[in-house]
Design an enzyme around this catalytic site. Structure first.
Site, PDB file in Angstrom:
ATOM      1  CG  ASP A  81      10.959   3.961   3.896  1.00  0.00           C
ATOM      2  OD1 ASP A  81      10.249   3.662   2.925  1.00  0.00           O
ATOM      3  OD2 ASP A  81      10.579   3.884   5.079  1.00  0.00           O
ATOM      4  CG  ASP A 103       5.529   9.453   0.334  1.00  0.00           C
ATOM      5  OD1 ASP A 103       4.498   9.542  -0.368  1.00  0.00           O
ATOM      6  OD2 ASP A 103       5.503   9.329   1.574  1.00  0.00           O
ATOM      7  CG  HIS A 178       3.206   5.316   8.176  1.00  0.00           C
ATOM      8  ND1 HIS A 178       2.842   6.248   7.242  1.00  0.00           N
ATOM      9  CD2 HIS A 178       3.904   4.373   7.511  1.00  0.00           C
ATOM     10  CE1 HIS A 178       3.312   5.891   6.049  1.00  0.00           C
ATOM     11  NE2 HIS A 178       3.945   4.754   6.193  1.00  0.00           N
ATOM     12  CG  HIS A 206       4.759   1.749   3.178  1.00  0.00           C
ATOM     13  ND1 HIS A 206       5.236   3.020   2.945  1.00  0.00           N
ATOM     14  CD2 HIS A 206       5.386   0.960   2.274  1.00  0.00           C
ATOM     15  CE1 HIS A 206       6.112   2.998   1.947  1.00  0.00           C
ATOM     16  NE2 HIS A 206       6.207   1.752   1.522  1.00  0.00           N
ATOM     17  N   GLY A 207       3.572   0.017   7.047  1.00  0.00           N
ATOM     18  CA  GLY A 207       2.880  -0.128   8.322  1.00  0.00           C
ATOM     19  C   GLY A 207       2.745  -1.569   8.748  1.00  0.00           C
ATOM     20  CG  ASN A 228       8.149  -0.467   4.121  1.00  0.00           C
ATOM     21  OD1 ASN A 228       8.354  -1.318   3.255  1.00  0.00           O
ATOM     22  ND2 ASN A 228       8.350   0.827   3.917  1.00  0.00           N
ATOM     23  CB  VAL A 229       9.069  -4.020  10.080  1.00  0.00           C
ATOM     24  CG1 VAL A 229       9.014  -4.053  11.609  1.00  0.00           C
ATOM     25  CG2 VAL A 229       8.184  -5.112   9.483  1.00  0.00           C
ATOM     26  CG  ASN A 230      10.336   2.857  11.415  1.00  0.00           C
ATOM     27  OD1 ASN A 230      11.139   2.697  12.322  1.00  0.00           O
ATOM     28  ND2 ASN A 230      10.149   4.035  10.857  1.00  0.00           N
TER      29      ASN A 230
END
Length: 278
Positions: A81, A103, A178, A206-207, A228-230
């Site tokens: 990622d 990226d 993010h 994302h986010g 995306n999950v962070n």
């Protein structure tokens, strides 16, 4: 079983659901994500960012994910990622990652396009899928209201970028951040619709942490196939471990580790359910 994400994301976009991509940093997060995938019987993306290299070597991540994926009996993608380093992308491909994200979103458009195309050629030769990004998400210290207008992805640039690079998925910037939101999300579904009308590959959001469910559903209906999950994985687990230790019991570290796996699974199951219930 480990796969690249090309086929599963294409199917997700066609059938209007999304695949969760969950960031991992250690044994507990990897186990939590894959156990949740196994229990739910859904394809899942295990994402490891190059900024977590101080935590684990790429080869260690591949060994752990590969071992656990054999027991999952569902497609598991091991994804590099948010990688800005050409060297680290090549290293990940050699180590056994099944997809990578280059990226270059901070680069000028033409340079991002040129470098992404070079990475696609290398990755595809090895059977590895590629995600790229256009636009730039604000980070958690900003609210969307402060940064949104200048970070949206340009739909026409997206069309040109996809055609010129041959990428398998495109991360778009439509107003998510993010980190966790500090204000009300200002997400422009109109921008997403315009991109989706011009680009036929799966789109990536994302986010995902903290994005309202209604907005998530609308994004999935309009081309988003990977989310995306962070941050929420970290926040939820730390908050619950803190509560656990505050009980005053004399926990062994091995017990805390097992509870961490459970907390991680709670987040993964929450989002994986949301992404498939639109």
């Amino acid at each position: 079983m480990m796969v690249n994400f090309s086929s599963i994301l294409q199917e997700a976009r066609r059938n209007r659901y999304a695949i969760g991509s969950f960031n991992v940093y250690n044994y507990e997060t990897i186990r939590g994500v894959i156990e949740a995938a196994r229990e739910m019987k859904v394809p899942t993306i295990v994402a490891f960012g190059e900024n977590y290299l101080p935590n684990m070597e790429m080869e260690e991540v591949v060994a752990l994910v590969g071992t656990m994926a054999k027991k999952a009996d569902v497609p598991i993608v091991l994804h590099l990622d948010h990688c800005k380093s050409f060297q680290n992308i090549v290293r990940a491909i050699r180590a056994g990652f099944t997809s990578v994200m280059y990226d270059g979103s901070a680069l000028p458009f033409e340079e991002n396009m040129q470098k992404t195309a070079q990475i696609v050629a290398i990755a595809h030769a090895a059977g590895v899928s590629v995600e790229a990004e256009l636009g730039a998400l604000a980070s958690g210290e900003f609210t969307n209201e402060e940064a949104a207008e200048e970070i949206y992805t340009d739909p026409r640039q997206a069309q040109k970028f996809v055609s010129a690079t041959g990428i398998d998925a495109l991360a778009v910037s439509i107003g998510t951040v993010h980190g966790m939101y500090k204000g009300t999300p200002k997400i422009d579904i109109g921008v997403l619709k315009n991109i989706a009308s011009l680009v036929d590959i799966p789109l990536v959001l994302h986010g995902g942490s903290g994005t309202p469910e209604a907005i998530v559903r609308e994004c999935i209906q309009n081309g988003i196939a990977k989310i995306n999950v962070n941050t929420e994985i970290s926040v939820h687990t730390i908050e619950n471990v803190r509560k656990l230790l505050a009980e005053g019991k004399n926990y062994h570290l091995s017990q805390v580790s097992l509870r961490e796996v459970g907390f991680i699974k709670e987040v993964v199951i929450k989002y994986a359910t949301m992404f498939r219930s639109t």
